[in-house]
Design an enzyme around this catalytic site. Sequence first.
Site, PDB file in Angstrom:
ATOM      1  N   ALA A 145     133.394  72.704 -45.017  1.00 21.85           N
ATOM      2  CA  ALA A 145     134.392  72.225 -44.410  1.00 21.85           C
ATOM      3  C   ALA A 145     135.216  72.614 -43.269  1.00 21.85           C
ATOM      4  CB  ALA A 145     136.006  71.546 -45.581  1.00 21.85           C
ATOM      5  N   ALA A 148     141.578  70.187 -33.986  1.00 20.21           N
ATOM      6  CA  ALA A 148     140.108  71.591 -34.377  1.00 20.21           C
ATOM      7  C   ALA A 148     139.099  71.047 -34.054  1.00 20.21           C
ATOM      8  CB  ALA A 148     140.486  73.251 -34.551  1.00 20.21           C
ATOM      9  N   GLU A 188     121.839  73.474 -38.041  1.00 23.28           N
ATOM     10  CA  GLU A 188     122.193  72.280 -38.476  1.00 23.28           C
ATOM     11  C   GLU A 188     121.572  71.446 -37.511  1.00 23.28           C
ATOM     12  OE1 GLU A 188     126.692  72.145 -38.993  1.00 23.28           O
ATOM     13  OE2 GLU A 188     126.604  70.342 -38.661  1.00 23.28           O
ATOM     14  N   ARG A 205     106.257  38.313 -33.333  1.00 23.82           N
ATOM     15  CA  ARG A 205     107.320  37.501 -32.422  1.00 23.82           C
ATOM     16  C   ARG A 205     106.484  36.678 -31.110  1.00 23.82           C
ATOM     17  NH1 ARG A 205     111.492  34.193 -33.787  1.00 23.82           N
ATOM     18  NH2 ARG A 205     112.495  34.015 -32.274  1.00 23.82           N
ATOM     19  N   GLN A 218     104.017  42.077 -19.831  1.00 17.07           N
ATOM     20  CA  GLN A 218     104.299  43.321 -19.674  1.00 17.07           C
ATOM     21  C   GLN A 218     105.469  43.943 -19.858  1.00 17.07           C
ATOM     22  OE1 GLN A 218     103.315  44.346 -15.339  1.00 17.07           O
ATOM     23  NE2 GLN A 218     101.502  45.390 -15.596  1.00 17.07           N
ATOM     24  N   GLN A 238     117.414  45.574 -28.786  1.00 14.88           N
ATOM     25  CA  GLN A 238     116.952  44.769 -27.929  1.00 14.88           C
ATOM     26  C   GLN A 238     115.912  44.399 -28.242  1.00 14.88           C
ATOM     27  OE1 GLN A 238     119.822  44.175 -25.903  1.00 14.88           O
ATOM     28  NE2 GLN A 238     118.358  42.799 -24.546  1.00 14.88           N
ATOM     29  N   GLY A 292     118.229  38.425 -31.444  1.00 16.39           N
ATOM     30  CA  GLY A 292     119.632  38.357 -32.460  1.00 16.39           C
ATOM     31  C   GLY A 292     119.336  38.910 -33.527  1.00 16.39           C
ATOM     32  N   GLY A 316     128.160  69.948 -33.334  1.00 20.79           N
ATOM     33  CA  GLY A 316     128.282  70.026 -31.947  1.00 20.79           C
ATOM     34  C   GLY A 316     128.107  68.744 -30.838  1.00 20.79           C
TER      35      GLY A 316
HETATM   36  C1  LIG Z   1     130.287  61.077 -39.595  1.00 15.56           C
HETATM   37  C2  LIG Z   1     131.154  62.543 -39.548  1.00 15.56           C
HETATM   38  C3  LIG Z   1     130.733  63.985 -40.586  1.00 15.56           C
HETATM   39  C4  LIG Z   1     130.913  64.901 -40.527  1.00 15.56           C
HETATM   40  N1  LIG Z   1     130.793  65.879 -40.920  1.00 15.56           N
HETATM   41  C5  LIG Z   1     131.160  67.397 -40.974  1.00 15.56           C
HETATM   42  C6  LIG Z   1     131.046  67.956 -42.175  1.00 15.56           C
HETATM   43  O1  LIG Z   1     130.486  67.501 -43.075  1.00 15.56           O
HETATM   44  N2  LIG Z   1     132.498  69.219 -42.192  1.00 15.56           N
HETATM   45  C7  LIG Z   1     133.035  69.435 -41.023  1.00 15.56           C
HETATM   46  O2  LIG Z   1     133.313  70.603 -40.877  1.00 15.56           O
HETATM   47  N3  LIG Z   1     132.568  69.264 -39.564  1.00 15.56           N
HETATM   48  C8  LIG Z   1     132.788  67.359 -40.050  1.00 15.56           C
HETATM   49  N4  LIG Z   1     132.177  66.076 -38.816  1.00 15.56           N
HETATM   50  C9  LIG Z   1     133.563  66.534 -37.450  1.00 15.56           C
HETATM   51  C10 LIG Z   1     132.560  67.128 -36.197  1.00 15.56           C
HETATM   52  O3  LIG Z   1     131.739  68.369 -36.816  1.00 15.56           O
HETATM   53  C11 LIG Z   1     133.220  66.731 -35.616  1.00 15.56           C
HETATM   54  O4  LIG Z   1     133.453  65.126 -34.950  1.00 15.56           O
HETATM   55  C12 LIG Z   1     132.247  67.269 -34.089  1.00 15.56           C
HETATM   56  O5  LIG Z   1     132.475  68.445 -33.463  1.00 15.56           O
HETATM   57  C13 LIG Z   1     133.777  66.723 -33.050  1.00 15.56           C
HETATM   58  O6  LIG Z   1     134.723  66.966 -32.981  1.00 15.56           O
HETATM   59  P1  LIG Z   1     136.108  66.506 -32.259  1.00 15.56           P
HETATM   60  O7  LIG Z   1     135.787  65.291 -33.709  1.00 15.56           O
HETATM   61  O8  LIG Z   1     138.215  67.169 -33.457  1.00 15.56           O
HETATM   62  O9  LIG Z   1     136.150  66.289 -30.720  1.00 15.56           O
HETATM   63  P2  LIG Z   1     137.094  66.813 -30.018  1.00 15.56           P
HETATM   64  O10 LIG Z   1     136.250  68.654 -29.862  1.00 15.56           O
HETATM   65  O11 LIG Z   1     138.319  66.139 -29.635  1.00 15.56           O
HETATM   66  O12 LIG Z   1     136.708  66.212 -28.443  1.00 15.56           O
HETATM   67  C14 LIG Z   1     136.204  64.995 -27.949  1.00 15.56           C
HETATM   68  C15 LIG Z   1     135.589  64.545 -26.778  1.00 15.56           C
HETATM   69  O13 LIG Z   1     136.135  66.033 -26.278  1.00 15.56           O
HETATM   70  C16 LIG Z   1     134.944  66.973 -25.862  1.00 15.56           C
HETATM   71  N5  LIG Z   1     135.280  68.178 -25.220  1.00 15.56           N
HETATM   72  C17 LIG Z   1     135.803  68.601 -26.259  1.00 15.56           C
HETATM   73  N6  LIG Z   1     135.435  70.206 -25.584  1.00 15.56           N
HETATM   74  C18 LIG Z   1     135.167  69.612 -24.544  1.00 15.56           C
HETATM   75  C19 LIG Z   1     135.290  70.589 -23.450  1.00 15.56           C
HETATM   76  N7  LIG Z   1     135.629  72.117 -23.641  1.00 15.56           N
HETATM   77  N8  LIG Z   1     134.570  70.462 -22.339  1.00 15.56           N
HETATM   78  C20 LIG Z   1     134.065  69.204 -22.386  1.00 15.56           C
HETATM   79  N9  LIG Z   1     134.628  68.380 -22.734  1.00 15.56           N
HETATM   80  C21 LIG Z   1     134.768  68.683 -24.052  1.00 15.56           C
HETATM   81  C22 LIG Z   1     133.753  66.245 -26.979  1.00 15.56           C
HETATM   82  O14 LIG Z   1     132.197  66.617 -26.489  1.00 15.56           O
HETATM   83  C23 LIG Z   1     134.108  64.972 -26.983  1.00 15.56           C
HETATM   84  O15 LIG Z   1     133.389  63.997 -26.102  1.00 15.56           O
HETATM   85  C24 LIG Z   1     131.707  64.975 -39.394  1.00 15.56           C
HETATM   86  C25 LIG Z   1     132.027  63.858 -38.392  1.00 15.56           C
HETATM   87  C26 LIG Z   1     131.841  62.579 -38.314  1.00 15.56           C
HETATM   88  C27 LIG Z   1     132.415  61.511 -37.356  1.00 15.56           C
END
Ligand SMILES: Cc1cc2nc3c(=O)[nH]c(=O)nc-3n(C[C@H](O)[C@H](O)[C@H](O)COP(=O)(O)OP(=O)(O)OC[C@H]3O[C@@H](n4cnc5c(N)ncnc54)[C@H](O)[C@@H]3O)c2cc1C
Length: 381
Positions: A127, A133, A244, A270, A281, A338, A342, A366
């Site tokens: 977590a 964040a 990871e 298909r 091709q 694609q 369908g 990340g």
């Molecule tokens: C299905 C799922 C499972 C997950 N499992 C876990 C888990 O087990 N534990 C856990 O801790 N987290 C988990 N996460 C969280 C995941 O790691 C985060 O969603 C991810 O790190 C992105 O953070 P955010 O969603 O806050 O996006 P944001 O940080 O808000 O980013 C939004 C967009 O802005 C871009 N961005 C952000 N900062 C910058 C910058 N400085 N420059 C340019 N672009 C930027 C990002 O690339 C993204 O495109 C999970 C998420 C999902 C959807």
Amino acid sequence: MHDQTWDTAERRALRETVRRFTEREILPHLTDWEEAGALPRSLHRTAADAGLLGIGFPETAGGVGGDPVDTLTVAEEMILAGGSSGLVAGLFTHGIGLPHLIAAGDQSLIERFARPVLAGEAIVSLAVTEPEAGSDVAGLCTRAVADGDDYVVTGTKLFITSATRADVFTTAVRTGDDGAGGLSLLMIERDRPGVEVSAPLKKMGWWCSDTAEIRFDAVRVPAGNLIGSPGSGFGQIMQQFAAERLSIAVQAYATAQRCLDLSLDHVRVRETFGRPLASRQVVRHRVAEMARQTDVARTYTRAVIERWRAGDDVLREVAMAKNTAVFACDAVVDDAVQLHGGMGYMRETEVERHYRDSRILGIGGGTNEIMTEVVSRLLLA
Ligand SMILES: Cc1cc2nc3c(=O)[nH]c(=O)nc-3n(C[C@H](O)[C@H](O)[C@H](O)COP(=O)(O)OP(=O)(O)OC[C@H]3O[C@@H](n4cnc5c(N)ncnc54)[C@H](O)[C@@H]3O)c2cc1C
């Protein structure tokens, strides 16, 4: 060098075990688990009994030994055998939830938390992410305030994999000042008063992998549950990120390979306008391109894994491998849908699931943009 690492007799036997396990214990039920939105707890025990859950973890922690290539081989083969990245995320959440604890080496914490998880008797989540964040890990604000022999934890975690089923959360908390130096990792048991886990979040993909929000409302946790020393959390999180990210890269190229395999089968049988698709091709070139992208992703990712395993400093290459594999996967799953026409849009078709499931690979562990930022920072340092 390559084949001596990935294609040894032991690893071929491991692949065979994983394939048989997947075909026997998973594939008959996967659609039901997708619809149910979670994996059954019993699958963790079955996987432990088959010797798969503890691969890559030391025997002193309840694991079965082996190295990261073994762990990654299990994930890769499960997807190639018809599983999915969502399945890997839900069944092997301990792959991101336990390494910090084990690396820190406190045997009493290992006995309490790692051993039951590796036996398939308990489930752990990692977590870190919060509503405010995600990419900015150093900005997280769940606070753990020292009070006697305890910490009192208050805050919210979001998008946590396996959280609806987890018994314990490896939780990033702020024990000190603002910024990276104020973070620590704390094991928080789910049954402590003040822990509240949301209903499963509804997602685009990874349906069999439950995801939830966790709220900590003045949760009292013994200071002995801290992993390592106060303030060491950010370093621990960053240290484990390489594993990871490489795991996600493996899931991405394995998903691409599975979609390529399924597409090759499809275009051979298909027929349109009286001829198999494989005779056109434009179709032949499309599968050739899918194969090229998949092979480049696999070859590069494996080369980086070998260097990482040997102890080289490959932070930049790990980020490049994740993006290389994710971009290849994005392109290949799209092509696979694609080519299926369908049927590619139908839930009964496997590539439809991979198309949805793989979308998270460029977000979790990340994002693509953060990987590119890591690369540029290291290039220009
Ligand atoms: C299905 C799922 C499972 C997950 N499992 C876990 C888990 O087990 N534990 C856990 O801790 N987290 C988990 N996460 C969280 C995941 O790691 C985060 O969603 C991810 O790190 C992105 O953070 P955010 O969603 O806050 O996006 P944001 O940080 O808000 O980013 C939004 C967009 O802005 C871009 N961005 C952000 N900062 C910058 C910058 N400085 N420059 C340019 N672009 C930027 C990002 O690339 C993204 O495109 C999970 C998420 C999902 C959807």
